[in-house]
Design an enzyme around this catalytic site. Sequence first.
Site, mmCIF file in Angstrom:
data_model
loop_
_atom_site.group_PDB
_atom_site.id
_atom_site.type_symbol
_atom_site.label_atom_id
_atom_site.label_comp_id
_atom_site.label_asym_id
_atom_site.label_seq_id
_atom_site.Cartn_x
_atom_site.Cartn_y
_atom_site.Cartn_z
ATOM 1 N N HIS A 119 0.818 -1.214 0.000
ATOM 2 C CA HIS A 119 0.000 0.000 0.000
ATOM 3 C C HIS A 119 0.855 1.269 0.000
ATOM 4 O O HIS A 119 0.409 2.314 -0.448
ATOM 5 C CB HIS A 119 -0.958 0.009 1.193
ATOM 6 C CG HIS A 119 -2.126 -0.909 1.007
ATOM 7 N ND1 HIS A 119 -3.201 -0.602 0.200
ATOM 8 C CD2 HIS A 119 -2.373 -2.145 1.502
ATOM 9 C CE1 HIS A 119 -4.068 -1.603 0.219
ATOM 10 N NE2 HIS A 119 -3.586 -2.551 0.999
ATOM 11 N N GLU A 176 -5.592 -13.064 1.121
ATOM 12 C CA GLU A 176 -6.357 -11.811 1.088
ATOM 13 C C GLU A 176 -7.110 -11.702 -0.241
ATOM 14 O O GLU A 176 -6.598 -11.139 -1.201
ATOM 15 C CB GLU A 176 -5.435 -10.595 1.260
ATOM 16 C CG GLU A 176 -4.775 -10.506 2.627
ATOM 17 C CD GLU A 176 -4.160 -9.128 2.909
ATOM 18 O OE1 GLU A 176 -4.195 -8.250 2.008
ATOM 19 O OE2 GLU A 176 -3.656 -8.941 4.021
#
Length: 264
Positions: A119, A176
């Site tokens: 991220h 995920e």
Amino acid sequence: GSEAGMLKLKLPAAKSACGPLILVNRQHPLPDEAGKLYLDKCAEQLVPVSAADQEVRLQRAAACALMRLLQHLQAEQQLKPLSGFRSHQEQQELYASSLAEHGEAFTRQYVAWPGCSEHETGLAIDMALVLPQINYLTPEFPYEGICQRFREAAAAYGFIEPYPQGKESITGIGHEPWHFRYVGRPHAALMSEKQLVLEEYLAFLHQATAEGKSFTTQAAGQQMRVSFIAAEPNHETIIQVQGNTPYSVSGDNMGGFIITEWEG
């Protein structure tokens, strides 16, 4: 190719931590001070992923690809981009709050260590199925319906699912299903075809291009030639590409550059 048709590129070592193919994990954290200048340059390209989600930002190429993917699926109302770029500080805060709220085992599985999170690159997006209640850390993104259609179309727009089930021992991150990473076409097509995560794909590229070899492959209906050059740690790395074909250069955050040239 002849010298005449060649382009010379000069790349500073710190730039090997920039580009859509960089690997970011506990073993390969984002660089500190020197590299941060380059990361900030990459981050200057951050744009909102949609008019509705001004807070959620990605690097420009990734944001545009995500918008096109959602439009293609006509899924703007059903799927929500939840979390894109996070600064180092935001990642630290998220890690700390998850630790306090969910404990260490959960946090280690689902929240990357600060400096080691995709991220922080502006290349990763967490997606959520729009429900009355959305869990920010582990959103619903099942392997069916519109979520699965998004997943199946993702590679054509340059996205991969970097943390699939069964690869946890390689990625060091739990499964995920909601997390997608922009690597660009046609690398995404090749990775999804070979069912490789980024760690495996970079290992494959390094092997296929060892001793200065390059390899040519078909991906997403395009012929591409891929080569690898180790970065010169203390001065600029000189890379030569054909002057008349489209190309891209990405660092790998492992001390090298991956050059992709599209042929025909």
